[in-house]
Design an enzyme around this catalytic site. Structure first.
Site, short mmCIF file in Angstrom:
data_model
loop_
_atom_site.label_atom_id
_atom_site.label_comp_id
_atom_site.label_asym_id
_atom_site.label_seq_id
_atom_site.Cartn_x
_atom_site.Cartn_y
_atom_site.Cartn_z
N GLY A 11 0.83 -1.21 0.00
CA GLY A 11 0.00 0.00 0.00
C GLY A 11 0.86 1.25 0.00
O GLY A 11 1.76 1.40 0.83
N TYR A 14 -0.77 7.07 2.70
CA TYR A 14 0.01 7.90 3.62
C TYR A 14 0.98 7.04 4.43
O TYR A 14 2.16 7.37 4.56
CB TYR A 14 -0.92 8.66 4.57
CG TYR A 14 -1.78 9.65 3.86
CD1 TYR A 14 -1.31 10.92 3.55
CD2 TYR A 14 -3.07 9.33 3.45
CE1 TYR A 14 -2.09 11.83 2.87
CE2 TYR A 14 -3.86 10.23 2.76
CZ TYR A 14 -3.36 11.48 2.48
OH TYR A 14 -4.13 12.38 1.78
N VAL A 82 -2.39 -6.85 -4.51
CA VAL A 82 -2.04 -7.81 -3.45
C VAL A 82 -3.21 -8.79 -3.35
O VAL A 82 -4.35 -8.39 -3.15
CB VAL A 82 -1.83 -7.10 -2.09
CG1 VAL A 82 -1.59 -8.12 -0.99
CG2 VAL A 82 -0.68 -6.12 -2.19
N GLU A 173 -17.20 17.32 4.95
CA GLU A 173 -16.33 18.05 4.01
C GLU A 173 -16.94 18.05 2.61
O GLU A 173 -16.84 19.03 1.87
CB GLU A 173 -14.93 17.43 4.00
CG GLU A 173 -14.17 17.71 5.30
CD GLU A 173 -12.67 17.56 5.16
OE1 GLU A 173 -12.22 16.57 4.56
OE2 GLU A 173 -11.94 18.45 5.65
N ASP A 304 -4.95 2.85 8.23
CA ASP A 304 -6.37 2.54 8.49
C ASP A 304 -6.63 1.08 8.82
O ASP A 304 -7.73 0.75 9.27
CB ASP A 304 -7.21 2.93 7.26
CG ASP A 304 -7.52 4.41 7.23
OD1 ASP A 304 -6.96 5.15 8.06
OD2 ASP A 304 -8.32 4.84 6.38
N GLN A 322 -3.29 11.77 9.44
CA GLN A 322 -2.32 12.26 10.42
C GLN A 322 -1.65 11.11 11.17
O GLN A 322 -0.42 11.00 11.22
CB GLN A 322 -3.03 13.19 11.42
CG GLN A 322 -2.09 13.82 12.40
CD GLN A 322 -2.78 14.68 13.47
OE1 GLN A 322 -2.13 15.16 14.38
NE2 GLN A 322 -4.06 14.90 13.36
#
Ligand code: FAD
Length: 410
Positions: A11, A14, A82, A173, A304, A322
């Protein structure tokens, strides 16, 4: 080259990209080989996907190629799906090749979770990647265009009706982008804004629990002033091709619309359950304090797909870019330490706050106990995005990917 320790990172979001980028700097070429695997050849800044969904940003604004970030001689990108992880034999099966590993970092991110709600997968848009986000943008504009160019007696009022399921961070958002975009679409197609219906149906009792009540109320008021109607504590039990059916304390309801968007939940990659079985809840595995899998100190689970419980807490931290980035940094450091025969450090999450965007010019930031609203909060969000790009891809790429330019280009 199998004599060097093989580090396989699954992956390039982030968490994974941050690990690969940092590790290639920390480890000398002769000491390890790093393979970063992703089904895409590019990284996507998921935190900006809602901008793409309303046409307020383009796909190329929120993505960039992996190859310039992860470089030879001791790091490479493998674009492949994967398929499965064989923990016993320390091999990852991918659509391109089988990868034997000495250290494995699983950072496969999230998928949309519809909780088995009938029809939700088929009939509602999701925000999972920019292809879907662009599809939402095109669909909404198509509906407005269709309405404007249809004979007035045959117009379908549902073309101007949008339903959003879920009032979490992504949903809010997204609604913020709509508040910006809808007036522009109305102007473009000569449609009165009073004809547009924008409704959010959510099972949440409490709105945006990561903010204080006052901050959450500010956000809700801003969106309500922009035309959003909220239906909280309302359980959607079915999505049809043009409606959500739901139940609240007043009984059963059906709201109709020609645009349905589901933002009500995510879970970790399904590969987690296939690999670790019943220990996995909603695609997340509770990890050790150094982010490894209990009983497997050479396997790190981050981003995550990880449920990390900070010392002194009894609940996992929330899943955000974050924490995913901080986990990537910590994992790279711990693998480098292990290769150098030094002890690992426990991961400590440092929460620097939350910034919620409400369209291109407005938002609310809650940082270090301060609340910042309006234009300044949006500048702060762009700054955070640039900083994140810097952490996961380096200064050159952060500049090249124009986030810095966006920051100063107001
Ligand atoms: C619209 C939106 C707004 C958000 N806003 C914020 C925000 O403001 N602040 C914040 O902190 N967080 C925000 N988030 C949450 C944040 O984006 C996620 O927490 C973050 O993306 C998690 O990072 P990750 O590295 O774990 O996974 P991801 O970024 O999801 O990366 C996972 C990677 O794995 C790859 N992959 C998955 N499965 C496979 C497979 N089988 N084979 C090959 N590759 C695979 C994917 O292609 C992807 O590149 C937002 C999310 C969304 C959707």
């Amino acid at each position: 080259m199998r004599n060097r320790p093989q580090i396989v990172i699954l992956g390039a979001g982030y968490a994974g990209l941050c690990t690969a980028h940092r590790l290639q700097k920390k480890v000398k070429p002769g000491n390890a080989m790093i393979t970063l695997v992703d089904r895409r050849s590019y990284h996507v800044n998921n935190i900006s996907l809602h901008e793409v969904a309303l046409g307020n940003a383009l796909a190329q604004d929120v993505s960039y190629d992996l190859v310039p970030v992860v470089r030879e001689p001791h790091a490479r990108v493998l674009q492949a799906e994967v398929i499965s992880i064989d923990i016993e034999n320390q091999v990852v099966h991918t659509s391109a090749e089988d990868l034997a590993y000495d250290y494995l970092v699983i950072a496969l991110g999230f998928v949309t979770e519809t909780f088995g709600i009938k029809g939700m997968d088929e009939h509602a848009f999701h925000i999972e990647n920019f292809i879907q986000s662009e599809a939402i943008s095109r669909h909404i504009e198509d509906r407005f265009r269709e309405y404007a160019f249809t004979d007035s007696l045959q117009r379908d009022p549902l073309d101007l009706s949008i339903l959003v399921g879920g009032s979490g961070f992504t949903g809010v958002e997204l609604l913020g982008e709509m508040v910006d975009r809808i007036p522009l679409l109305c102007k473009k197609y000569g449609i009165s804004q009073s004809l547009v219906s924008l409704r959010c149906v959510s099972a949440d009792k409490k709105f945006l629990p990561m903010f204080t009540d006052k901050q959450a109320q500010y956000i809700m008021d801003y969106l309500s002033d922009g035309g959003v109607e909220f239906y909280m504590d309302a359980m959607i039990n079915e999505a049809t091709p043009n409606s959500f059916k739901f139940k609240d304390k007043n009984g059963e309801h059906e709201f109709k619309a020609n645009t349905l968007i589901w933002t009500g939940g995510v879970s970790g990659s399904p590969i987690m359950k296939e690999t670790f079985g019943d220990a996995v809840r909603r695609g997340r595995l509770v990890v050790n304090q150094d982010l490894t899998v209990p009983g497997h100190e050479n396997i790190f689970v981050i981003g995550d797909v990880a449920a990390f419980i900070s010392k002194g807490s009894d609940r996992p931290e929330g899943t955000t870019a974050q924490i995913a980035t901080q986990m990537g940094t910590a994992t790279a450091d711990n693998i480098a330490r292990t290769l150098a025969h030094r002890p690992r450090h426990d991961f400590v999450f440092k929460n620097s706050g939350t910034v919620c965007s409400l369209g291109a010019r407005h938002g609310l930031a809650s940082v270090y106990g301060f609340t910042i609203t309006g234009f300044l909060s949006m500048r702060l969000k762009k700054f955070v995005e640039t900083l994140t790009d810097y952490k996961i891809s380096g200064l050159y790429n952060a500049i090249k990917n124009t986030r810095l330019f966006k920051l100063i280009n107001f």
